[in-house]
Motif scaffolding. Structure first.
Motif, PDB file in Angstrom:
ATOM      1  N   ALA A  35      -3.508  -5.066   1.898  1.00 58.53           N
ATOM      2  CA  ALA A  35      -3.808  -4.039   2.906  1.00 58.53           C
ATOM      3  C   ALA A  35      -3.685  -2.640   2.305  1.00 58.53           C
ATOM      4  O   ALA A  35      -4.553  -1.793   2.522  1.00 58.53           O
ATOM      5  N   ALA A  36      -2.624  -2.402   1.561  1.00 57.34           N
ATOM      6  CA  ALA A  36      -2.427  -1.084   0.947  1.00 57.34           C
ATOM      7  C   ALA A  36      -3.553  -0.779  -0.033  1.00 57.34           C
ATOM      8  O   ALA A  36      -4.091   0.338  -0.044  1.00 57.34           O
ATOM      9  N   SER A  37      -3.928  -1.762  -0.834  1.00 53.75           N
ATOM     10  CA  SER A  37      -5.006  -1.565  -1.807  1.00 53.75           C
ATOM     11  C   SER A  37      -6.335  -1.294  -1.105  1.00 53.75           C
ATOM     12  O   SER A  37      -7.072  -0.386  -1.479  1.00 53.75           O
ATOM     13  N   THR A  38      -6.628  -2.059  -0.065  1.00 51.02           N
ATOM     14  CA  THR A  38      -7.878  -1.899   0.687  1.00 51.02           C
ATOM     15  C   THR A  38      -7.970  -0.514   1.318  1.00 51.02           C
ATOM     16  O   THR A  38      -9.028   0.107   1.321  1.00 51.02           O
ATOM     17  N   LEU A  39      -6.845  -0.036   1.850  1.00 46.14           N
ATOM     18  CA  LEU A  39      -6.827   1.263   2.524  1.00 46.14           C
ATOM     19  C   LEU A  39      -6.562   2.432   1.573  1.00 46.14           C
ATOM     20  O   LEU A  39      -6.582   3.583   1.986  1.00 46.14           O
ATOM     21  N   GLY A  40      -6.289   2.130   0.323  1.00 43.13           N
ATOM     22  CA  GLY A  40      -6.015   3.179  -0.646  1.00 43.13           C
ATOM     23  C   GLY A  40      -4.684   3.880  -0.396  1.00 43.13           C
ATOM     24  O   GLY A  40      -4.567   5.081  -0.612  1.00 43.13           O
ATOM     25  N   LEU A  41      -3.689   3.105   0.050  1.00 39.93           N
ATOM     26  CA  LEU A  41      -2.381   3.665   0.363  1.00 39.93           C
ATOM     27  C   LEU A  41      -1.327   3.088  -0.574  1.00 39.93           C
ATOM     28  O   LEU A  41      -1.477   1.978  -1.082  1.00 39.93           O
ATOM     29  N   GLU A  42      -0.262   3.846  -0.755  1.00 37.98           N
ATOM     30  CA  GLU A  42       0.843   3.381  -1.587  1.00 37.98           C
ATOM     31  C   GLU A  42       1.854   2.620  -0.736  1.00 37.98           C
ATOM     32  O   GLU A  42       2.067   2.938   0.430  1.00 37.98           O
ATOM     33  N   ILE A  43       2.477   1.646  -1.369  1.00 39.11           N
ATOM     34  CA  ILE A  43       3.588   0.942  -0.722  1.00 39.11           C
ATOM     35  C   ILE A  43       4.857   1.702  -1.099  1.00 39.11           C
ATOM     36  O   ILE A  43       5.081   1.989  -2.271  1.00 39.11           O
ATOM     37  N   PRO A  44       5.689   2.043  -0.121  1.00 35.68           N
ATOM     38  CA  PRO A  44       6.910   2.768  -0.447  1.00 35.68           C
ATOM     39  C   PRO A  44       7.836   1.937  -1.342  1.00 35.68           C
ATOM     40  O   PRO A  44       7.819   0.702  -1.295  1.00 35.68           O
ATOM     41  N   ALA A  45       8.654   2.628  -2.141  1.00 37.68           N
ATOM     42  CA  ALA A  45       9.597   1.945  -3.030  1.00 37.68           C
ATOM     43  C   ALA A  45      10.518   1.020  -2.233  1.00 37.68           C
ATOM     44  O   ALA A  45      10.826  -0.083  -2.663  1.00 37.68           O
ATOM     45  N   ASP A  46      10.961   1.470  -1.091  1.00 36.61           N
ATOM     46  CA  ASP A  46      11.776   0.650  -0.186  1.00 36.61           C
ATOM     47  C   ASP A  46      10.940   0.397   1.065  1.00 36.61           C
ATOM     48  O   ASP A  46      10.872   1.246   1.956  1.00 36.61           O
ATOM     49  N   PHE A 104      -6.058   8.234   6.363  1.00 34.93           N
ATOM     50  CA  PHE A 104      -5.258   8.726   7.486  1.00 34.93           C
ATOM     51  C   PHE A 104      -6.148   9.315   8.574  1.00 34.93           C
ATOM     52  O   PHE A 104      -5.904   9.107   9.756  1.00 34.93           O
ATOM     53  N   LEU A 105      -7.177  10.041   8.167  1.00 31.60           N
ATOM     54  CA  LEU A 105      -8.107  10.600   9.143  1.00 31.60           C
ATOM     55  C   LEU A 105      -8.858   9.479   9.857  1.00 31.60           C
ATOM     56  O   LEU A 105      -9.018   9.509  11.079  1.00 31.60           O
ATOM     57  N   ALA A 106      -9.298   8.478   9.104  1.00 31.31           N
ATOM     58  CA  ALA A 106     -10.030   7.352   9.706  1.00 31.31           C
ATOM     59  C   ALA A 106      -9.146   6.606  10.710  1.00 31.31           C
ATOM     60  O   ALA A 106      -9.594   6.271  11.817  1.00 31.31           O
ATOM     61  N   LEU A 107      -7.894   6.358  10.346  1.00 34.53           N
ATOM     62  CA  LEU A 107      -6.984   5.664  11.265  1.00 34.53           C
ATOM     63  C   LEU A 107      -6.714   6.518  12.500  1.00 34.53           C
ATOM     64  O   LEU A 107      -6.635   5.999  13.615  1.00 34.53           O
ATOM     65  N   GLY A 108      -6.588   7.814  12.299  1.00 37.27           N
ATOM     66  CA  GLY A 108      -6.378   8.719  13.426  1.00 37.27           C
ATOM     67  C   GLY A 108      -7.556   8.712  14.375  1.00 37.27           C
ATOM     68  O   GLY A 108      -7.387   8.674  15.602  1.00 37.27           O
ATOM     69  N   LEU A 109      -8.756   8.739  13.831  1.00 35.24           N
ATOM     70  CA  LEU A 109      -9.949   8.727  14.678  1.00 35.24           C
ATOM     71  C   LEU A 109     -10.084   7.397  15.420  1.00 35.24           C
ATOM     72  O   LEU A 109     -10.517   7.373  16.577  1.00 35.24           O
ATOM     73  N   ALA A 110      -9.683   6.301  14.780  1.00 39.56           N
ATOM     74  CA  ALA A 110      -9.703   5.007  15.460  1.00 39.56           C
ATOM     75  C   ALA A 110      -8.716   5.020  16.629  1.00 39.56           C
ATOM     76  O   ALA A 110      -9.043   4.561  17.735  1.00 39.56           O
ATOM     77  N   ASP A 111      -7.519   5.557  16.391  1.00 46.75           N
ATOM     78  CA  ASP A 111      -6.537   5.666  17.474  1.00 46.75           C
ATOM     79  C   ASP A 111      -7.076   6.522  18.620  1.00 46.75           C
ATOM     80  O   ASP A 111      -6.927   6.172  19.791  1.00 46.75           O
TER      81      ASP A 111
END
Length: 130
Positions: A35-46, A104-111
């Motif tokens: 999911a993180a890779s698909t969305l281009g997001l980082e997974i937090p260290a913790d 983040f913008l795409a997810l915001g617009l979906a919301d």
């Protein structure tokens, strides 16, 4: 019992929101890296807070699914849902404007889209019920 008549669109909007939240909850908890890779997001260290958000989304999605079955009975859930999604939209836009990925913008617009559909359907159903 499936919603009918004037509350049908409210049930549909809640069901869409439910599927959206359940999908993200499952993706966060079961497919974190994909999911993180698909969305281009980082997974937090913790990732404990990320996983907590996944649990929260599963619970929220289940509540929306229950309300989708009887939206007239749970008539306060749709405006609360729309308000929460609007806050989510604002947070996502703030994050995007602060340098976060366009995801983040795409997810915001979906919301925001789900919020608007929900509140419009709810207002119509309430007006027709009075």
């Amino acid at each position: 019992m499936a919603p009918g008549g004037k509350w049908r669109m409210v049930g549909i909007a809640l069901a869409v929101g439910s599927a959206y939240d359940l999908g993200f909850g499952v993706a966060i908890l079961g497919f974190t890296r994909l999911a993180a890779s698909t969305l281009g997001l980082e997974i937090p260290a913790d990732p404990v807070y990320l996983y907590l958000n996944g649990v929260f989304l599963l619970v929220l999605g289940a509540l929306y699914a229950a309300a989708a079955l009887e939206p007239e009975r749970y008539r306060l859930i749709p405006p609360i849902s729309a308000g929460g999604r609007t806050l989510g939209f604002l947070l996502f836009v703030w994050a995007y404007r602060g340098g976060r990925p366009i995801t983040f913008l795409a997810l915001g617009l979906a919301d925001l889209a789900i919020a608007l559909a929900t509140v419009v359907a709810w207002r119509r159903a309430v007006r027709l019920s009075d």
